[in-house]
Design an enzyme around this catalytic site. Structure first.
Site, PDB file in Angstrom:
ATOM      1  N   ASP A   1     -47.314   7.242 -76.519  1.00 29.76           N
ATOM      2  CA  ASP A   1     -46.000   6.914 -77.074  1.00 29.76           C
ATOM      3  C   ASP A   1     -45.145   8.177 -76.973  1.00 29.76           C
ATOM      4  O   ASP A   1     -45.388   9.160 -77.691  1.00 29.76           O
ATOM      5  CB  ASP A   1     -46.185   6.473 -78.535  1.00 29.76           C
ATOM      6  CG  ASP A   1     -44.883   6.017 -79.187  1.00 29.76           C
ATOM      7  OD1 ASP A   1     -43.802   6.437 -78.717  1.00 29.76           O
ATOM      8  OD2 ASP A   1     -44.954   5.263 -80.178  1.00 29.76           O
ATOM      9  N   HIS A   2     -44.163   8.140 -76.112  1.00 24.17           N
ATOM     10  CA  HIS A   2     -43.389   9.353 -75.839  1.00 24.17           C
ATOM     11  C   HIS A   2     -42.494   9.756 -77.007  1.00 24.17           C
ATOM     12  O   HIS A   2     -41.945  10.853 -77.033  1.00 24.17           O
ATOM     13  CB  HIS A   2     -42.561   9.155 -74.563  1.00 24.17           C
ATOM     14  CG  HIS A   2     -42.325  10.429 -73.800  1.00 24.17           C
ATOM     15  ND1 HIS A   2     -42.500  11.669 -74.347  1.00 24.17           N
ATOM     16  CD2 HIS A   2     -41.938  10.642 -72.523  1.00 24.17           C
ATOM     17  CE1 HIS A   2     -42.214  12.605 -73.464  1.00 24.17           C
ATOM     18  NE2 HIS A   2     -41.881  12.008 -72.332  1.00 24.17           N
ATOM     19  N   ARG A   3     -42.346   8.877 -77.993  1.00 24.17           N
ATOM     20  CA  ARG A   3     -41.585   9.276 -79.194  1.00 24.17           C
ATOM     21  C   ARG A   3     -42.383  10.277 -80.010  1.00 24.17           C
ATOM     22  O   ARG A   3     -41.826  11.059 -80.767  1.00 24.17           O
ATOM     23  CB  ARG A   3     -41.312   8.044 -80.078  1.00 24.17           C
ATOM     24  CG  ARG A   3     -40.386   7.038 -79.454  1.00 24.17           C
ATOM     25  CD  ARG A   3     -40.331   5.775 -80.282  1.00 24.17           C
ATOM     26  NE  ARG A   3     -41.656   5.156 -80.418  1.00 24.17           N
ATOM     27  CZ  ARG A   3     -41.895   4.063 -81.122  1.00 24.17           C
ATOM     28  NH1 ARG A   3     -40.917   3.454 -81.764  1.00 24.17           N
ATOM     29  NH2 ARG A   3     -43.115   3.548 -81.186  1.00 24.17           N
TER      30      ARG A   3
END
Ligand code: CAO
Length: 455
Positions: free
Chosen positions: A427-429
């Site tokens: 999850d790049h967040r």
């Protein structure tokens, strides 16, 4: 009260036309000119209206019956009001009215290749009101133009909902659109819109604004037109996992990092262990080593052992590892609790037991809860890389494909090495690309020399 037979009025050139919809029920109070059935010929369909009002005592027609002028539709119990509203007759039978008194509803469709519309009554005498034909605007009147195939009541239903009928796929005979088809279309459109709204809402929580997810409606294809097909309802598991996968795919900004681990020595060790424990019936699976290595990587990179909760990152102090299990009914993800406290043989045994329970459909909800990180191993099947979908609210998942012998340069020569592809979706967040690359490289290092797991 007197009973009367409700007859099919003059319906022009239509003879022996099949009933495709019955629009009334016994016990219902019918008003004069209310549509009773829809019939369909080769070229068109129309609704047949009641020539008389009253309480419907008995239906005399069912789907598929063939009707012509004078056929009996139903038996009505006459009432004073309705009798007044209709052309009174002294006989028990009501004579068919003139076309202008109760014309059959206009035909609002064209089927087959003949681009003609066959009205049952001239438009000038077509009755007004809700049952009047809901003629969906047709494309430019060329020979190729096609009006959707649907009965007038379905057209009216679609029009009341603002549904463009030409976008609805009909599942009835000859692709006819039913009320259920219109409802399914609305359901799908709403679901698609909600997915977009959820994404927009998620953006809103971070203060971001944007256009939201606006997608085209799902293609409506008449598959039968191209060849025979079979329809199978989705299994319960597929419906549940599909909805979860869809949400996760739409709401999580996925990135997948691909790396390779040289497992030549690990595989030789595993084979050796299996030979040594063959008599005891113990099997050391690659999955067990992957679980162990993942726990160590999670300890080194705690941001992977986390979940997003609003604006908070929840860092977990426990290590529960889920693994995707392929079952006849679809994908499930059993979870091994406290994987950090278990040895390789325990992990192998527990994962085999859970996989069997999964295949037998006997996993309990508790056995699928509490996961921190998931592994999806397709190594027993094949593939070189893939993009696993993160199992929310987790923030990463490791996908593993089939190991293969590859010529690897060892500084002096190419040597055959067993190489395992690792596909880490994150999850790049929550996780930066560099951290993900480090996590995957660390995993590869552990699997390449499992002695490091003791450090
Ligand atoms: N490369 C090469 N061979 C591999 C391998 C790999 N990465 N992983 C497993 N194998 C071999 C095993 O060694 C085994 O061979 P042997 O019987 O000769 O030892 C054989 O493949 C079968 O392994 P397996 O798949 O039955 O066992 P497993 O422990 O590796 O996996 C499980 C168990 C539950 C993960 C697996 O059965 C399964 O369901 N996999 C599918 C998961 C899935 O559907 N993922 C997609 C989800 S979408 O993201």
């Amino acid at each position: 009260m007197p009973q009367i037979e409700l007859l099919v009025p003059d319906i022009g050139d239509f003879h022996d036309v099949a009933v495709i919809e019955v629009l009334v029920k016994p016990g219902e109070t019918i008003k004069p000119e209310q549509s009773v059935v829809t019939v369909e010929s080769d070229k068109a369909s129309m609704e047949i209206p009641a020539t008389q009002g009253g309480v419907l005592k008995e239906l005399k027609v069912k789907l598929g019956d063939k009707l012509s002028k004078g056929s009996v539709l139903a038996v009505l119990e006459d009432s004073a009001g309705s009798a007044a509203a209709s052309a009174p007759t002294s006989a028990a039978q009501v004579a068919p009215p003139s076309p202008s008194a109760a014309p059959a509803r206009d035909v609002a469709q064209v089927t087959g290749s003949t681009p003609t519309i066959q009205p049952a009554a001239p438009p000038t005498v077509a009755p007004p009101g809700p049952a009047a034909v809901a003629t969906v605007p047709a494309p430019a009147a060329t020979g190729a133009a096609r009006l959707p195939h649907a009965s007038p009541s379905v057209r009216q239903f679609a029009r009341s909902l603002g549904v463009p009928l030409h976008e609805v796929r009909g599942t009835g005979p000859k692709g006819r659109i039913s009320q259920q088809d219109v409802q399914a279309f609305v359901k799908h459109t709403v679901a698609t819109r909600d997915a977009g709204a959820s994404a927009s809402a998620a953006a809103a929580t971070t203060g971001a604004t944007g256009p939201g997810l606006s997608v085209l409606p799902w293609p409506q294809i008449d598959f039968e037109k191209f060849g025979p097909v079979q329809r199978q309802p989705l299994s319960r598991i597929k419906k549940i996992s599909g909805a979860n996968l869809h949400r996760n795919w739409v709401m999580i900004p996925h990135v997948t990092n691909h790396d390779e681990a040289d497992i030549t020595e690990l595989e030789a060790f595993r084979v050796q262990l299996n030979q040594e424990h063959e008599k005891a019936g113990l099997k050391f699976t690659l999955l067990a080593f992957l679980i162990k290595a993942s726990v160590l990587a999670l300890k080194k990179f705690p941001v992977f052992n986390a979940a997003l909760d609003g604006d908070d990152l929840v860092l977990k102090g426990y290590f529960n590892i889920g693994f995707a299990a392929d079952t006849p009914n679809g994908l499930v993800v059993p979870v091994i609790r406290e994987a950090d406290r278990k040895g390789i043989s325990d992990l192998a045994q527990e994962s085999a037991e859970l996989a069997k329970l999964a295949r037998d459909g006997k996993l309990t909800p508790a056995q699928m809860q509490g996961g921190c990180f998931s592994i999806s191993s397709l190594g027993g099947i094949g593939g070189t890389t893939f993009t696993p979908i993160i199992n929310a609210p987790e923030v990463a998942i490791l996908g593993v494909c089939r190991s293969a012998l590859k010529p690897i340069w060892n500084g002096q020569a190419f040597a055959p090495r067993l190489v395992l592809p690792l596909s880490l979706s994150y999850d790049h967040r929550v996780i930066d690309g560099a951290t993900a690359a480090r996590f995957n490289a660390y995993l590869a290092q552990l699997l390449g020399d499992f002695r490091r797991a003791c450090l």
